[in-house]
Design an enzyme around this catalytic site. Structure first.
Site, PDB file in Angstrom:
ATOM      1  N   GLU A  85       0.908 -11.676   9.006  1.00 23.15           N
ATOM      2  CA  GLU A  85       0.033 -12.565   8.230  1.00 23.15           C
ATOM      3  C   GLU A  85       0.937 -13.498   7.421  1.00 23.15           C
ATOM      4  O   GLU A  85       1.698 -13.044   6.578  1.00 23.15           O
ATOM      5  CB  GLU A  85      -0.839 -11.720   7.288  1.00 23.15           C
TER       6      GLU A  85
ATOM      7  N   ARG B  31       0.357 -19.795   0.861  1.00 24.75           N
ATOM      8  CA  ARG B  31       0.685 -19.903  -0.559  1.00 24.75           C
ATOM      9  C   ARG B  31       1.870 -20.789  -0.834  1.00 24.75           C
ATOM     10  O   ARG B  31       2.255 -20.961  -1.986  1.00 24.75           O
ATOM     11  CB  ARG B  31       1.015 -18.525  -1.123  1.00 24.75           C
TER      12      ARG B  31
ATOM     13  N   LYS C 242     -10.551  -6.387   4.437  1.00 23.83           N
ATOM     14  CA  LYS C 242      -9.291  -6.195   3.724  1.00 23.83           C
ATOM     15  C   LYS C 242      -9.660  -5.718   2.316  1.00 23.83           C
ATOM     16  O   LYS C 242     -10.495  -6.341   1.657  1.00 23.83           O
ATOM     17  CB  LYS C 242      -8.546  -7.527   3.659  1.00 23.83           C
TER      18      LYS C 242
HETATM   19  C1  3PG Z   1      -1.527  -9.972  -0.052  1.00 27.78           C
HETATM   20  O1  3PG Z   1      -1.531 -11.154   0.010  1.00 27.78           O
HETATM   21  O2  3PG Z   1      -2.260  -9.304   0.666  1.00 27.78           O
HETATM   22  C2  3PG Z   1      -0.675  -9.339  -1.058  1.00 27.78           C
HETATM   23  O3  3PG Z   1      -0.073 -10.249  -1.906  1.00 27.78           O
HETATM   24  C3  3PG Z   1       0.410  -8.490  -0.518  1.00 27.78           C
HETATM   25  O4  3PG Z   1       0.609  -7.628  -1.530  1.00 27.78           O
HETATM   26  P1  3PG Z   1       2.026  -7.000  -1.822  1.00 27.78           P
HETATM   27  O5  3PG Z   1       2.956  -8.152  -2.075  1.00 27.78           O
HETATM   28  O6  3PG Z   1       1.800  -6.175  -3.050  1.00 27.78           O
HETATM   29  O7  3PG Z   1       2.413  -6.207  -0.637  1.00 27.78           O
END
Ligand code: 3PG
Length: 219
Positions: free
Chosen positions: A43, A47, A131
């Site tokens: 994924e 951002r 999710k």
């Molecule tokens: C996401 O976008 O799903 C999260 O930012 C990922 O979370 P993590 O950086 O805590 O793994």
């Protein structure tokens, strides 16, 4: 072009690396390390300024990886992600605009939800996978475990705060086919071009496949 269902995508591996990337030039080395480590699905979050360029490059040069577009917040982003070759979309939460936007361009959506009510409403709309975000902050493993009995039809992909240490515990839940997380390839790892470290973490994540079955049979 064949469109994979979210159900199928979540079954392709125990961990979906969540990628936040600032440099287009690091995209292919990153994907190569992940592929070598056995990762089939990623994924790439929308951002950073270059996220769409990164996705375009990955889908053109490494079509073998199943590319998801993350952090979809509106229908316009869904359209752009589809245009650059994303095979599915992921949203941190869900709105009608996101759902309709993804449907319009035939982009399978893994919609974000953080509460039981949101999950009920998504399943009424036909979603059988969501999710769970932000997974640790919004209730953690106990929350997701508590959903198994009332909502056995719903599969959950928790993301947000999961680590290499906690991932197996999440995967031991029968309603969790896979988890998402940035620990395999963090923004800093990518910027530092630590592709050997990313390869090691990808291999470790891939090795969780099968292991969760053993854990599941013990819970
Ligand atoms: C996401 O976008 O799903 C999260 O930012 C990922 O979370 P993590 O950086 O805590 O793994």
């Amino acid at each position: 072009m064949r469109v994979l269902s979210i159900k199928k995508i979540l079954e392709l591996g125990p961990v979906i690396p969540v990628i936040v990337i600032d440099e287009v030039e690091n995209s292919l080395a990153l994907v190569d390390a992940l592929l070598e480590g056995g990762i089939k699905v990623i994924e790439v979050t929308l951002r950073t300024k270059v996220a769409l360029l990164v996705m375009e490059k990955i889908s053109r040069c490494r079509p073998e990886i199943i590319l998801g577009a993350g952090t979809i917040l509106n229908s316009e982003q869904a359209r752009r992600a589809k245009d650059v070759g994303a095979k599915f979309g992921v949203s941190p939460g869900t709105s009608e605009d996101i759902i309709i936007g993804c449907k319009k361009v035939n982009l399978p959506l893994l919609p974000g939800a953080a509460t039981v009510s949101e999950m009920i409403s998504l399943s009424k709309k036909g979603f059988s996978e969501v999710k769970f975000f932000p997974a640790v902050a919004a209730g953690g493993i106990e929350f997701v475990k508590s959903l198994i009995s009332p909502m056995p039809f719903l599969k959950i992909c928790p993301t947000g705060g999961i680590t290499a240490v906690t991932a197996p515990k999440w995967l031991a839940l029968s309603n969790v086919p896979s988890v998402g997380g940035s620990w395999i390839a963090s923004k800093d790892d990518i910027s530092r071009q630590d592709f050997s470290g990313i390869l090691i973490r990808a291999k470790e994540a891939t090795a969780l496949s099968g292991f969760e079955q053993v854990l599941r049979s013990q819970t």
